[in-house]
Each structure stands twice: as C-alpha cells, then as structure tokens.
Write an enzyme that holds these catalytic residues in place. Structure first.
Site, PDB file in Angstrom:
ATOM      1  N   GLY A  88       0.837  -1.211   0.000  1.00 24.76           N
ATOM      2  CA  GLY A  88       0.000   0.000   0.000  1.00 24.76           C
ATOM      3  C   GLY A  88       0.860   1.243   0.000  1.00 24.76           C
ATOM      4  N   GLY A 120       2.730   3.452   1.523  1.00 25.00           N
ATOM      5  CA  GLY A 120       3.341   3.541   2.840  1.00 25.00           C
ATOM      6  C   GLY A 120       3.949   4.903   3.116  1.00 25.00           C
ATOM      7  NE  ARG A 121       8.774   5.531  -0.103  1.00 24.88           N
ATOM      8  CZ  ARG A 121      10.029   5.577  -0.479  1.00 24.88           C
ATOM      9  NH1 ARG A 121      10.834   6.464   0.038  1.00 24.88           N
ATOM     10  NH2 ARG A 121      10.482   4.740  -1.379  1.00 24.88           N
ATOM     11  CG  ASP A 173      11.372   6.825   7.343  1.00 26.72           C
ATOM     12  OD1 ASP A 173      10.838   6.603   6.235  1.00 26.72           O
ATOM     13  OD2 ASP A 173      12.533   7.248   7.475  1.00 26.72           O
ATOM     14  N   GLY A 174       7.820   6.458   6.392  1.00 19.15           N
ATOM     15  CA  GLY A 174       6.927   7.333   5.635  1.00 19.15           C
ATOM     16  C   GLY A 174       7.635   8.439   4.869  1.00 19.15           C
ATOM     17  NE  ARG A 217       0.704   1.742  -6.672  1.00 23.38           N
ATOM     18  CZ  ARG A 217       1.905   2.278  -6.640  1.00 23.38           C
ATOM     19  NH1 ARG A 217       2.969   1.521  -6.776  1.00 23.38           N
ATOM     20  NH2 ARG A 217       2.054   3.571  -6.474  1.00 23.38           N
ATOM     21  CG  ASP A 242       4.815  -3.575  -5.037  1.00 20.04           C
ATOM     22  OD1 ASP A 242       5.422  -4.581  -5.429  1.00 20.04           O
ATOM     23  OD2 ASP A 242       5.358  -2.698  -4.358  1.00 20.04           O
ATOM     24  CG  ASN A 243       7.246  -0.928  -7.607  1.00 19.95           C
ATOM     25  OD1 ASN A 243       6.504  -0.295  -6.852  1.00 19.95           O
ATOM     26  ND2 ASN A 243       8.428  -1.365  -7.241  1.00 19.95           N
ATOM     27  CG  ASP A 280       6.279   3.139  -7.337  1.00 18.77           C
ATOM     28  OD1 ASP A 280       5.719   4.246  -7.440  1.00 18.77           O
ATOM     29  OD2 ASP A 280       5.932   2.288  -6.502  1.00 18.77           O
TER      30      ASP A 280
HETATM   31  P1  AMP Z   1       8.868   0.249  -3.467  1.00 22.63           P
HETATM   32  O1  AMP Z   1       9.435  -1.079  -3.841  1.00 22.63           O
HETATM   33  O2  AMP Z   1       9.893   1.295  -3.174  1.00 22.63           O
HETATM   34  O3  AMP Z   1       7.917   0.733  -4.491  1.00 22.63           O
HETATM   35  O4  AMP Z   1       8.082   0.088  -2.082  1.00 22.63           O
HETATM   36  C1  AMP Z   1       7.449  -1.090  -1.643  1.00 22.63           C
HETATM   37  C2  AMP Z   1       6.524  -0.815  -0.484  1.00 22.63           C
HETATM   38  O5  AMP Z   1       7.235  -0.264   0.622  1.00 22.63           O
HETATM   39  C3  AMP Z   1       5.415   0.179  -0.778  1.00 22.63           C
HETATM   40  O6  AMP Z   1       4.272  -0.244  -0.089  1.00 22.63           O
HETATM   41  C4  AMP Z   1       5.950   1.478  -0.225  1.00 22.63           C
HETATM   42  O7  AMP Z   1       4.936   2.368   0.129  1.00 22.63           O
HETATM   43  C5  AMP Z   1       6.684   0.986   1.002  1.00 22.63           C
HETATM   44  N1  AMP Z   1       7.769   1.874   1.436  1.00 22.63           N
HETATM   45  C6  AMP Z   1       8.959   2.072   0.832  1.00 22.63           C
HETATM   46  N2  AMP Z   1       9.700   2.952   1.527  1.00 22.63           N
HETATM   47  C7  AMP Z   1       8.958   3.333   2.589  1.00 22.63           C
HETATM   48  C8  AMP Z   1       9.162   4.236   3.684  1.00 22.63           C
HETATM   49  N3  AMP Z   1      10.300   4.904   3.840  1.00 22.63           N
HETATM   50  N4  AMP Z   1       8.152   4.375   4.578  1.00 22.63           N
HETATM   51  C9  AMP Z   1       7.020   3.682   4.450  1.00 22.63           C
HETATM   52  N5  AMP Z   1       6.766   2.831   3.463  1.00 22.63           N
HETATM   53  C10 AMP Z   1       7.721   2.650   2.536  1.00 22.63           C
HETATM   54 MG    MG Z   2       6.380   0.950  -5.135  1.00 22.71          MG
END
Ligand code: AMP
Ligand code: MG
Length: 495
Positions: free
Chosen positions: A92, A94-95, A126-127, A184, A261-262, A271
């Site tokens: 989801g 997350g940030r 950490d968002g 996605r 998810d990307n 992403d």
């Molecule tokens: P990504 O592979 O970077 O697209 O991220 C995979 C998942 O991790 C997604 O659900 C993002 O929202 C979450 N995510 C990545 N970095 C952070 C962060 N610093 N804080 C919170 N959620 C994160």
């Molecule tokens: Mg992502």
C-alpha cells in the site's frame, strides 16, 4: 482554457468514491521549514495551472503536505503484490498521499505526494523519502516523458532539513507525482488474495469505466458474455505493458524493481527507485544493488513483465472462469513485444522496415556491445556518424575496433538495400537515438547541488532531457561518456 491559480483548480477525488476498504483517509505529515526546490511548468500545464501559480505560498503549502488540495480528498491506497517473485501480502501507499484529481485540458490527472509521512501501510518504514531518491524520481519521469516513453509525471520537488535515517543520515523531501491513475497490478492481487471477488470486480469496473471504456465493447462471438470486459482488460494491459517493455529496451532503461506493486495498470513507467539508464552495455546489466540474483536485469525485463501479467491474469481468474481465454490473451504478449521491439530497433539501425534477417544483425551488435562494454547511448547515436564519413567515432567505442568496423560494413550494406538517401536515413536515426539520457552520474551531480539548495543542475537537465534527441550547443559534457567515478555509484532499494 485559461491558466488557473491553485485555488481555482476544480479538484475531485474519484478514487475516494470507491468503497472505504480501498484506502485510508488521512492527512499527510508535512515537513519542517519546507522549501520548493523545483517546480515543473510542463506538468503544471497538464492540469491547467498557470506558470506563476508555481511560485505562490499556496503551491508550496499544498505540495509540502501542509494544506490539502482545495476540493481534494486526501487518502493512502491499499494494494498487495509479489516482490522479487515472492508473495509479499499487503503493501500500500506507505509514504504516499493521493491528494485528488484535476481535470486538465487533455484529461484527468491524479496528484500524489511521495514522502509525506506514515500511513497504515508503512509497515517498518518511516513514511519519508530522501532528497537523493526524490531528485532521481523527479528527473527520471520527465526524462522518460522526453524520450516518448509512457510514464507518471512530476510536478514539484520540496526539500527540508528534517533528518531521515538510511545507511547514513539524509534529509527528507516530497515529490509530487501526477498520473491518470496510480492503480497497480498489486491493487488487483490485493482482492483476489483475500478471496473478495466483489471488491475485485468493483476495482476492475472502475478501471475499465475510467481508463479502458473500449473493453466494454464485447468482441465478435462474445456478445452476452459478461466476463468479456475483464478478458479485454487483460488484453489491453498486456498490450500496453508489452509496448512499454519495447520502449524501455530501446532506450537502455532498467527499472530495477519490477515487483507487481510497481506495475502500472495503465502501462506507465511507475515508481522510480534504483533505476538506471545504462552506460556501458551488458545484456545482463543489473542496476539495483539490492537485486543480488539479477532478477530484474535488462535482458529479463520483458519476461518479468509477462510473469507479472500472469499474476494479474491469475487475479482476474476470479472474475473470469475461462482460464484458456486468459492464457490466450497472455500469449499475445510475445508477438506484440517482439513486433514493437523490432520496429524500434530497426529504426535505430536506420532501416526502412524490419526484415527477419535483421535479427542476426541486431543480435551481433548487442553481443559486440556486451563484450566490449560499449556505451549504450553513444553506440546508437554514433551509428548515424558512419553515414557522414565519421566511422571512427563509432568504432572507438569498442575495444575490438576491427569487429566493430566489420559489423558496421554489414549495417551499411543492409541500409544500401533500402536505397534511401543518406540525409533521410540520418534524420530518422537521430530522431530515435537520443543524445541525452539521465545517466547516473548526471543525476548524482544534480543531487549534490540540490543538497546545497542549488537547483541549477536539475533545471539544466530538465531542459536537455525534455528534448533528448536534439543536440544543444554548449552541453557536450551531458552527452559524453561517463567519468570514471560514475562506475562507483551504487543505487539500491534504499530510498
Ligand atoms: P517500493 O518497492 O519502493 O515501491 O516500495 C514497496 C513498499 O514499501 C510500498 O508499499 C511502499 O509504500 C513501502 N515503502 C517504501 N519505503 C517506505 C518508507 N520509507 N516508509 C514507508 N513505506 C515505505
Ligand atoms: Mg512501489
């Protein structure tokens, strides 16, 4: 349409009209002492925003997460997905915070903050997003757009001094992204994994009605079959994804984290993390330092995309019992990809039309580039030099110059069969072989300047990358081979 100020934008949020289980409504967490480092007037024009709106206090306030978008409805969306081939369960935003949607002169755009604080989907995160990765995303999406590759866009880059812990302490930034939709493949997997066909259908209908209305027109012989739109949706997404892979391969782009998810349901590049535009070419180039097994290497991207489409097809199976129909649609991927890839590579080689025998010519060039670690972008761009009596500039990119010269003779002989005048061939090649791509070291220089509050390099790169096929006087450095230190840059999932 007249250009508008921020408060005049008529924002809505149609994603928010989906059932509550699709998202969580919440406010972003703004940054302390935020500064607008850069704003993108091209992206602003897409939502009808006037250029002078970008320098107003409201603009900074909204795109640093301090104030909501007028008329919007801020939320974080839920999705799930497969990461590095393994089911990861719920993920989801997350940030990220979806602020709302604005109807522009040519269509609707969702505006989303990235790096705007924790959400219920943050898991261990950490968002936040660091300045480094935010600059990289901001530049890359505009670079891809300039190259003609479907992508999300970037509107604004806001920076702060708020510390963020990664391998070292860095600072927090927020990038505002724009896309017609951020749905996605993983958004679909979310509901199928939970065995909730009603929600899955709601999502599929939402996507079809808004983005793929043609999928409602049932194909001949399928009339009366209510599952046809979902088969058509899989076909449409398969086609767009296949075309996107041809685009990526043709410009030497590696995404780095092709998790489901990307993967955009609209076939956009989505992403930007540890992506890379290749310098020295390797067929198996891996741009993501965290990808120890090379799952997402350059030459595997098309097959990984198909693997991801199989996951989407697996989800849609819950709505379409006919497995064979889904499989038949997925089987179309290879032909669509191959055809688009050949068309693109044929044009890059300066051929009037791709012929089956050209496969060997292309393969041999790629093998030669791989063996010599020849620079991807310059190899293609300098092919046209050979037609202007400057063969050496091409051959010099290879350690084995004789092999490069022999291959070039074959290309020139093949081009001669087409019988087209040289100026036409050269112009055609230069229109598809870029001079400027966002090489890692160029992004790195922009990041270093950005850390001191200087957006000059970002600005220069944005101007060059907006028109990457046209050589600009005085910017030779941006088109040159990377410096030695570029080989030491490591990009990973840390962002
Ligand atoms: P990504 O592979 O970077 O697209 O991220 C995979 C998942 O991790 C997604 O659900 C993002 O929202 C979450 N995510 C990545 N970095 C952070 C962060 N610093 N804080 C919170 N959620 C994160
Ligand atoms: Mg992502």
């Amino acid at each position: 349409m007249n250009a508008l100020s921020l408060t005049e934008l008529q924002a809505v949020n149609s994603f928010a009209a989906l059932p509550a289980a699709f998202y969580t409504r919440l406010e972003p967490q703004g940054l302390n002492n935020p500064r607008l480092l850069h704003a993108n007037a091209d992206a602003a024009a897409l939502i009808g925003l006037a250029p002078d709106a970008l320098s107003t206090p409201e603009f900074l306030s909204v795109f640093s997460g301090a104030q909501p978008l007028p008329g919007g409805d801020t939320l974080a969306a839920v999705y799930s997905g497969h990461q590095f081939g393994i089911w990861a369960g719920q993920l989801g935003d997350g940030r990220a915070h979806l602020l709302g949607e604005v109807q522009g002169p040519q269509g609707g755009w969702e505006l989303q903050l990235k790096g705007s604080g924790m959400t219920p989907y943050s898991r261990m995160g950490d968002g936040r997003a660091v300045l480094r990765s935010s600059v990289r995303e901001y530049l890359a999406s505009e670079a891809m757009h300039g190259l003609g590759v479907p992508t999300t866009r970037a509107l604004a880059l806001v920076v702060s001094d708020d510390p963020v812990m990664r391998e070292t302490v860095e600072t927090a930034a927020i990038v505002t992204r724009m896309s017609p939709s951020f749905v996605r493949f993983g958004s679909f997997e979310h509901w199928s994994s939970r065995r909730q066909p009603d929600m899955l259908k709601t999502l599929a209908d939402y996507v079809i009605d808004r983005y793929y209305p043609e999928c409602r027109e049932t194909a001949v012989g399928e009339s009366g079959n209510e599952t046809a739109p979902y088969i058509n949706l899989l076909r449409a997404v398969t086609r767009r994804t296949a075309l996107l892979m041809a685009d990526w391969q043709a410009v030497g782009f590696c995404h780095g984290v092709m998790n489901t998810d990307n993967m955009s349901i609209l076939g956009l590049t989505l992403d930007y993390g540890p992506y890379g535009f290749m310098d020295g070419f390797r067929l198996g180039h891996v741009c993501n330092h965290s990808d120890s097994e090379g799952r997402y290497s350059w030459n595997r991207q098309p097959s990984v995309a198909l693997w991801n489409l199989y996951r989407l097809g697996g989800s849609l199976h819950m709505l379409v019992q006919d497995v064979e129909a889904l499989r038949a649609v997925l089987d179309e991927f290879e032909a669509v990809f191959t055809r688009a890839f050949h068309d693109k590579m044929g044009a890059k080689l300066g051929l009037a039309a791709w012929q089956p025998a050209d496969e060997a010519l292309l393969d041999d060039l790629l093998k030669l580039m791989d063996a010599n670690g020849a620079d991807f972008t310059l190899t293609w761009r300098r092919l046209a030099n050979a037609l202007q009596g400057q063969r050496r500039t091409f051959e010099d990119l290879f350690i084995d110059r004789t092999a490069a010269a022999d291959w070039l003779d074959r290309l020139l002989a093949r081009q001669a069969q087409d019988g087209r005048p040289a100026p036409e061939v050269i112009a055609g090649m230069n229109a598809v072989n870029p001079v400027y791509v966002l090489r890692n070291h160029l992004a790195e220089e922009a990041i270093r300047a950005a850390k001191t509050g200087d957006a000059g390099e970002i600005d220069t790169l944005m101007k060059l990358l907006r028109n990457p096929y046209v050589e600009q006087d005085g910017y030779e450095r941006y088109a040159a081979l990377p410096p030695d230190w570029a080989g030491g840059i490591e990009v990973s999932c840390s962002s």
